[in-house]
Design a protein around this motif. Structure first.
Motif, mmCIF file in Angstrom:
data_model
loop_
_atom_site.group_PDB
_atom_site.id
_atom_site.type_symbol
_atom_site.label_atom_id
_atom_site.label_comp_id
_atom_site.label_asym_id
_atom_site.label_seq_id
_atom_site.Cartn_x
_atom_site.Cartn_y
_atom_site.Cartn_z
ATOM 1 N N GLY A 1 0.696 -1.268 0.074
ATOM 2 C CA GLY A 1 0.186 -0.100 -0.037
ATOM 3 C C GLY A 1 0.898 1.140 -0.071
ATOM 4 O O GLY A 1 0.389 2.341 -0.397
ATOM 5 N N ASP A 2 2.113 1.218 0.429
ATOM 6 C CA ASP A 2 2.968 2.287 0.287
ATOM 7 C C ASP A 2 3.253 2.974 -0.853
ATOM 8 O O ASP A 2 3.396 2.430 -1.908
ATOM 9 C CB ASP A 2 4.182 2.099 0.979
ATOM 10 N N LYS A 3 3.692 4.226 -0.989
ATOM 11 C CA LYS A 3 4.205 4.807 -2.370
ATOM 12 C C LYS A 3 5.667 5.036 -1.819
ATOM 13 O O LYS A 3 5.756 5.787 -0.579
ATOM 14 C CB LYS A 3 3.461 6.165 -2.392
ATOM 15 N N VAL A 4 6.513 4.595 -2.704
ATOM 16 C CA VAL A 4 8.050 4.984 -2.219
ATOM 17 C C VAL A 4 8.797 5.682 -3.601
ATOM 18 O O VAL A 4 8.446 5.536 -4.693
ATOM 19 C CB VAL A 4 8.526 3.608 -2.089
ATOM 20 N N ILE B 1 6.782 -4.913 -2.882
ATOM 21 C CA ILE B 1 6.275 -4.962 -1.702
ATOM 22 C C ILE B 1 5.356 -3.726 -1.857
ATOM 23 O O ILE B 1 4.083 -3.925 -1.351
ATOM 24 C CB ILE B 1 7.406 -4.575 -0.732
ATOM 25 N N ALA B 2 5.566 -2.581 -2.293
ATOM 26 C CA ALA B 2 4.906 -1.290 -2.209
ATOM 27 C C ALA B 2 3.966 -1.309 -3.436
ATOM 28 O O ALA B 2 4.035 -1.991 -4.238
ATOM 29 C CB ALA B 2 5.601 -0.104 -2.389
ATOM 30 N N ASP C 1 5.578 7.487 1.373
ATOM 31 C CA ASP C 1 5.757 6.835 2.713
ATOM 32 C C ASP C 1 6.918 6.595 3.179
ATOM 33 O O ASP C 1 7.486 6.231 4.328
ATOM 34 C CB ASP C 1 4.804 5.542 2.622
ATOM 35 N N ALA C 2 7.877 6.411 2.023
ATOM 36 C CA ALA C 2 9.231 6.085 2.414
ATOM 37 C C ALA C 2 10.111 6.693 0.865
ATOM 38 O O ALA C 2 9.487 6.652 -0.040
ATOM 39 C CB ALA C 2 9.570 4.812 2.311
ATOM 40 N N ILE C 3 11.088 7.108 1.495
ATOM 41 C CA ILE C 3 12.260 7.690 0.480
ATOM 42 C C ILE C 3 13.616 6.865 0.576
ATOM 43 O O ILE C 3 14.123 7.057 1.680
ATOM 44 C CB ILE C 3 12.365 9.366 0.422
ATOM 45 N N GLU D 1 4.970 10.474 9.403
ATOM 46 C CA GLU D 1 4.905 9.126 10.035
ATOM 47 C C GLU D 1 6.063 8.448 8.725
ATOM 48 O O GLU D 1 6.426 7.339 8.880
ATOM 49 C CB GLU D 1 4.184 8.163 10.349
ATOM 50 N N GLY D 2 6.507 9.142 7.854
ATOM 51 C CA GLY D 2 7.362 8.647 6.602
ATOM 52 C C GLY D 2 8.618 8.521 7.167
ATOM 53 O O GLY D 2 9.202 9.231 8.049
ATOM 54 N N VAL D 3 9.453 7.683 6.274
ATOM 55 C CA VAL D 3 11.099 7.420 6.642
ATOM 56 C C VAL D 3 11.789 7.608 5.444
ATOM 57 O O VAL D 3 11.511 7.281 4.342
ATOM 58 C CB VAL D 3 10.919 5.908 7.152
#
Length: 220
Positions: A82-85, A102-103, A149-151, A171-173
């Motif tokens: 479900g994440d966007k990276v 995964i994402a 959501d993540a970089i 809350e992203g990383v």
């Protein structure tokens, strides 16, 4: 025994000896590495080295990262379905492909036109439809699809670019190496709290190519 069988066995050995034995045990991460053929992301003369425990040179004077480091960064970022990276420094496209297993959506940004073209071809051939390779200055991120959501950054900067922090969801990383590219750098994890403040932790020493761009090192 066919080459495909050889690569499949090599891939399984890599998962067991390089990932699981070093604490990468999350099933979704291991399955992503099992699903992506690393041999398709290196040159023909280096295919036999694809599953070695080390980075490999690729076109444009860049590298494809050691499998364990890719896994460590994905684990540290907590990438989930479900994440966007956003991946900065897509290079060969391998890490973006892994993340894409995964994402839900992956944007890989790359500054070298040759690598953009090659990575796009590979992603298309492997039918990874949720992965897009774009051309641009990775230190400026890709605002068109923010927030992320993540970089993850596969190149070392002198600092974590402010633009990337701005494009990170609450809350992203961000996981990226920081330090002089001539020496060992520190892999850092930066979490953006809901109030906008940052929490940083160090994940150990690494070696990456320099992050070149507006908020990175000079290309000279």
């Amino acid at each position: 025994m066919t080459a495909t069988t050889d690569f499949s066995a090599d891939r399984e050995a890599m998962i067991e000896t390089q990932l699981r034995s070093r604490g990468i045990t999350e099933p979704h991460i291991l399955e992503a590495f099992r699903a992506v053929p690393r041999e398709e992301f290196v040159s023909a003369e280096r295919r036999h080295l694809a599953y070695g425990d080390h980075p490999l040179p690729i076109e444009a004077g860049q590298t494809i990262s050691q499998p364990y480091i890719v896994a460590l960064m994905i684990q540290a970022a907590g990438i989930a379905p479900g994440d966007k990276v956003l991946e900065v420094g897509a290079g060969s496209g391998y890490a973006a492909a892994i993340i894409g297993r995964i994402a839900s959506r992956v944007i890989g940004i790359e500054r070298h036109p040759q690598l953009v073209r090659i990575a796009r071809e590979r992603i298309k051939q492997l039918r990874y439809d949720n992965v897009e390779i774009v051309a641009g200055d990775g230190t400026r991120g890709w605002p068109k699809e923010a927030p992320y959501d993540a970089i993850l950054a596969a190149a070392s900067g002198s600092h974590v670019p402010k633009t990337l922090i701005q494009q990170l969801a609450p809350e992203g990383v961000i996981v990226m190496p920081v330090g002089d590219p001539r020496w060992t750098q520190t892999l850092v994890k930066v979490r953006k709290r809901t109030d906008g403040t940052l929490e940083q932790s160090d994940l150990g020493g690494v070696r990456f190519v320099p992050l070149v761009g507006e908020e990175g090192w000079s290309d000279s």
